[in-house]
Design a protein around this motif. Structure first.
Motif, PDB file in Angstrom:
ATOM      1  N   ASN A  21      63.494  35.261  86.553  1.00 11.96           N
ATOM      2  CA  ASN A  21      63.737  36.660  86.886  1.00 11.96           C
ATOM      3  C   ASN A  21      62.607  37.515  86.320  1.00 11.96           C
ATOM      4  O   ASN A  21      62.285  37.447  85.142  1.00 11.96           O
ATOM      5  N   GLY A  22      61.973  38.330  87.176  1.00  7.95           N
ATOM      6  CA  GLY A  22      60.906  39.202  86.722  1.00  7.95           C
ATOM      7  C   GLY A  22      59.574  38.525  86.500  1.00  7.95           C
ATOM      8  O   GLY A  22      58.697  39.077  85.843  1.00  7.95           O
ATOM      9  N   GLU A  23      59.378  37.327  87.079  1.00  4.72           N
ATOM     10  CA  GLU A  23      58.107  36.612  86.945  1.00  4.72           C
ATOM     11  C   GLU A  23      57.340  36.687  88.259  1.00  4.72           C
ATOM     12  O   GLU A  23      57.857  36.299  89.314  1.00  4.72           O
ATOM     13  N   ALA A  24      56.114  37.170  88.216  1.00  4.21           N
ATOM     14  CA  ALA A  24      55.272  37.216  89.408  1.00  4.21           C
ATOM     15  C   ALA A  24      54.663  35.843  89.659  1.00  4.21           C
ATOM     16  O   ALA A  24      54.185  35.180  88.740  1.00  4.21           O
ATOM     17  N   VAL A  25      54.697  35.417  90.921  1.00  5.09           N
ATOM     18  CA  VAL A  25      54.141  34.124  91.312  1.00  5.09           C
ATOM     19  C   VAL A  25      53.207  34.332  92.499  1.00  5.09           C
ATOM     20  O   VAL A  25      53.230  35.374  93.166  1.00  5.09           O
ATOM     21  N   ASP A  26      52.397  33.342  92.755  1.00  2.00           N
ATOM     22  CA  ASP A  26      51.504  33.362  93.905  1.00  2.00           C
ATOM     23  C   ASP A  26      52.351  33.209  95.171  1.00  2.00           C
ATOM     24  O   ASP A  26      53.023  32.187  95.362  1.00  2.00           O
ATOM     25  N   THR A 233      60.780  46.950  86.874  1.00  2.00           N
ATOM     26  CA  THR A 233      60.523  45.599  86.385  1.00  2.00           C
ATOM     27  C   THR A 233      59.657  44.812  87.361  1.00  2.00           C
ATOM     28  O   THR A 233      58.755  44.061  86.952  1.00  2.00           O
ATOM     29  N   ALA A 234      59.910  44.993  88.655  1.00  2.00           N
ATOM     30  CA  ALA A 234      59.109  44.298  89.668  1.00  2.00           C
ATOM     31  C   ALA A 234      57.649  44.742  89.603  1.00  2.00           C
ATOM     32  O   ALA A 234      56.723  43.915  89.640  1.00  2.00           O
ATOM     33  N   VAL A 235      57.427  46.038  89.500  1.00  2.00           N
ATOM     34  CA  VAL A 235      56.056  46.558  89.459  1.00  2.00           C
ATOM     35  C   VAL A 235      55.346  46.086  88.189  1.00  2.00           C
ATOM     36  O   VAL A 235      54.168  45.698  88.214  1.00  2.00           O
ATOM     37  N   GLU A 236      56.043  46.113  87.061  1.00  2.00           N
ATOM     38  CA  GLU A 236      55.449  45.657  85.806  1.00  2.00           C
ATOM     39  C   GLU A 236      55.046  44.183  85.884  1.00  2.00           C
ATOM     40  O   GLU A 236      53.979  43.786  85.395  1.00  2.00           O
ATOM     41  N   ALA A 237      55.899  43.370  86.493  1.00  2.00           N
ATOM     42  CA  ALA A 237      55.577  41.945  86.618  1.00  2.00           C
ATOM     43  C   ALA A 237      54.333  41.742  87.468  1.00  2.00           C
ATOM     44  O   ALA A 237      53.458  40.928  87.143  1.00  2.00           O
ATOM     45  N   LEU A 238      54.240  42.486  88.573  1.00  2.00           N
ATOM     46  CA  LEU A 238      53.078  42.350  89.447  1.00  2.00           C
ATOM     47  C   LEU A 238      51.799  42.860  88.777  1.00  2.00           C
ATOM     48  O   LEU A 238      50.701  42.419  89.105  1.00  2.00           O
ATOM     49  N   SER A 451      63.203  40.570  91.120  1.00  2.00           N
ATOM     50  CA  SER A 451      63.700  41.344  89.991  1.00  2.00           C
ATOM     51  C   SER A 451      65.210  41.511  90.134  1.00  2.00           C
ATOM     52  O   SER A 451      65.686  42.154  91.071  1.00  2.00           O
ATOM     53  N   LEU A 452      65.963  40.909  89.214  1.00  2.00           N
ATOM     54  CA  LEU A 452      67.420  40.978  89.226  1.00  2.00           C
ATOM     55  C   LEU A 452      67.914  41.843  88.071  1.00  2.00           C
ATOM     56  O   LEU A 452      67.412  41.730  86.953  1.00  2.00           O
ATOM     57  N   VAL A 453      68.902  42.681  88.347  1.00  2.00           N
ATOM     58  CA  VAL A 453      69.524  43.542  87.340  1.00  2.00           C
ATOM     59  C   VAL A 453      71.030  43.506  87.556  1.00  2.00           C
ATOM     60  O   VAL A 453      71.492  43.552  88.704  1.00  2.00           O
ATOM     61  N   GLU A 454      71.790  43.415  86.469  1.00  2.00           N
ATOM     62  CA  GLU A 454      73.249  43.486  86.576  1.00  2.00           C
ATOM     63  C   GLU A 454      73.657  44.954  86.548  1.00  2.00           C
ATOM     64  O   GLU A 454      73.859  45.559  85.504  1.00  2.00           O
ATOM     65  N   GLY A 455      73.720  45.552  87.739  1.00  2.00           N
ATOM     66  CA  GLY A 455      74.236  46.911  87.855  1.00  2.00           C
ATOM     67  C   GLY A 455      75.729  46.927  87.608  1.00  2.00           C
ATOM     68  O   GLY A 455      76.370  45.888  87.456  1.00  2.00           O
ATOM     69  N   HIS A 462      65.794  42.988  93.875  1.00  2.00           N
ATOM     70  CA  HIS A 462      64.613  43.553  94.528  1.00  2.00           C
ATOM     71  C   HIS A 462      63.553  42.455  94.596  1.00  2.00           C
ATOM     72  O   HIS A 462      63.311  41.760  93.602  1.00  2.00           O
ATOM     73  N   VAL A 463      62.938  42.313  95.753  1.00  2.00           N
ATOM     74  CA  VAL A 463      61.846  41.360  95.924  1.00  2.00           C
ATOM     75  C   VAL A 463      60.645  42.120  96.464  1.00  2.00           C
ATOM     76  O   VAL A 463      60.755  42.833  97.462  1.00  2.00           O
TER      77      VAL A 463
END
Length: 516
Positions: A21-26, A233-238, A451-455, A462-463
């Motif tokens: 979760n929250g890890e950017a990959v190729d 979180t998604a933007v930070e990972a990227l 990016s997963l969040v427990e709302g 979010h992908v």
């Protein structure tokens, strides 16, 4: 049926790309399989206890690239795989009901038809001027409006339909509910949404830009922090950057205050639905205490403007943080007392118990998330299973129930509120030293992040996928209501139509979060 406890079976090497979760990959490293093999891997994972966290498409080389995100909760990992399709492909939904909404969405967005889908109907009613072919066979553009919908019908002596909405008697969002009944007995409920489709995913593509965070916060108005956190979180990972420790703590506080405000408000609304006015009055007022606590941090009761990629915009002085912690503890004590009156009442329990029951097997098969799933004994929570941010360092105990009825969905809110209040107060009393925001740079090109969040309603997904220039080429959003609306429909099956308002409130789902 799917067993949510067994670990997901391990596919053969190179059949999927594992990520956290929250890890950017190729993005180019995601394995692309023939359709048949793609389908077999996904179904095998789901039968073994995995979950379909997301299924989305994007154009590539004149075809549509379908990407599946499989969640392995016991291992805390995500699996990514893809396939390319043209006009049609064999549907997953007949064997995996959790895929039904995703496949209807794909049909609308890209004109690809999932052959064999048991319930292929419009999901959000995309505007008719799109260039893709209509996968539903509609020739008339007027048929693309929500009112033109092929409802399931039950025929027989004295069987009748009851229609509710889309305009409701209150300041709520539009949605249509069609009941097939015999007297008060409900045979089937069909829920039609899509009246306020805004095209959020399209608007978030080509970013990030100055409006992106505001758009993310606006996906569902009562979940500004949840969706905003998933985006940040998604933007930070990227960008390959992490937020400071103090910012992570303040983000966690804001997320739990959002959970508290909504859970306490729901307990009051449930009390109102059964005519128990003491709890309805107290909790209705006490919800504002948690909203105001959020406003103490950032000036907005719903947390708008608090989050930014790289951290948070506002900090708290130590004395203010300690005072806010005391305020949260006191407000929760009052809320717990008001809810205690509700649950201690024999007449209330008699109304809640056994109403709107969902089995564990049904909840797992439909992919339910959040309190609605945990009330059925489906033990899943992103904060524990796919921990990120502050939850990697501080554990929030997960609570479950077994009965799957309105009582369980209500009781879960009280138990979760207890733990959220303790977490928020503890973090406020022990904020880490340091700053609250670090700048982030450009996003990595040709990358993908989940990016997963427990709302407060459950898992938000979010992908984001970037192009060769590092701009967002595809942004996929899944609100927890996406899965859980179908759970509400199943909870009414074989029940009484008079139970609908109570069942509806026990789920309290988002129209906007579904419609995007």
């Amino acid at each position: 049926m799917t067993d949510p406890i067994r670990p997901m079976p391990r596919p053969r090497a190179l059949e999927l790309l594992e990520a956290w979760n929250g890890e950017a990959v190729d993005a180019r490293a995601v394995p692309v399989h023939p359709v048949g093999r793609f389908r077999a891997i996904v179904l095998e994972a789901l039968r073994g206890g995995g979950r379909l966290a997301a299924l989305f498409g994007r154009p590539e080389d004149g075809r549509i690239l379908l990407t599946a995100v499989l969640a392995d909760d016991p291992e805390g990992k995500l699996g990514l795989l893809a396939t390319q399709v043209d006009g049609a492909y064999p549907s997953l939904s007949a064997e995996a009901p959790a895929a039904q909404g995703f496949e209807r969405e794909l049909a609308e967005q890209y004109g690809v038809r999932p052959e064999g889908h048991p319930w292929l109907k419009p999901l959000r009613f995309e505007p008719p001027h799109r260039s893709v072919r209509d996968a539903f066979g509609r020739a008339d553009p007027a048929a693309t409006i929500p009112g033109e919908y092929p409802f399931f019908a039950v025929e027989g002596e004295e069987v009748h339909e009851v229609a509710v909405g889309p305009v409701h008697a209150g300041i709520i969002e539009p949605g249509h509910f069609r009941f097939q009944c015999h007297g008060e007995h409900v045979f089937h409920l069909e829920i039609v949404l899509g009246y306020q489709h805004r095209g959020v995913e399209h608007l978030l593509a080509s970013g990030p830009d100055r409006r992106s965070m505001t758009l993310a916060e606006s996906i569902a108005g009562d979940t500004s922090i949840g969706h905003g956190l998933a985006y940040a979180t998604a933007v930070e990972a990227l960008a390959g950057r992490a937020s400071p420790a103090r910012a992570l703590a303040l983000r966690g506080v804001a997320l739990e205050l959002e959970r508290l405000a909504n859970h306490v408000g729901d307990l009051g609304a449930l009390a109102g639905d059964v005519g128990y006015l003491p709890t309805a009055s107290y909790c209705g007022a006490l919800r504002a205490e948690f909203l105001n606590a959020t406003a103490e941090i950032c000036g907005n009761r719903f947390g708008r403007g608090l989050l930014v990629p790289g951290g948070v915009r506002f900090d708290l002085h130590p004395e203010a943080a300690r005072a806010l912690a005391a305020r949260v503890r006191k407000a929760w004590e009052r809320a717990r007392g008001a809810a205690g009156l509700f649950f201690d009442s024999p007449s209330v329990r008699a109304r809640l118990e056994g109403t709107g029951t969902l089995t564990r097997e049904t909840a797992a098969a439909l992919g339910l998330v959040g309190p609605a799933a945990r009330a059925c004994g489906v033990d899943r929570d992103v904060r524990r299973d796919h921990a990120s941010g502050i939850y990697r360092f501080v554990h929030v105990p997960v609570v479950n129930a077994e009965t799957g009825d309105v009582f369980a969905r209500s009781w879960i809110r009280l138990l979760e509120g207890e733990r959220s209040a303790a977490f928020a107060a503890d973090q406020l009393e022990n904020l880490p030293e340091g700053g609250v925001r670090d700048p982030i740079g450009a996003l990595a090109p040709r990358s993908l992040v989940v990016s997963l969040v427990e709302g407060w309603r459950g898992e938000i997904a979010h992908v984001a996928v970037t192009d060769a220039q590092g701009r967002i080429a595809r942004y996929k959003v899944k609100d927890p209501s996406f899965h859980n609306w179908f759970g509400l429909a199943m909870a009414l099956r074989d029940g009484q139509i008079s139970d609908f308002p109570l069942c509806n409130k026990s789920f309290n789902l988002s129209y906007a979060g579904h419609d995007l």
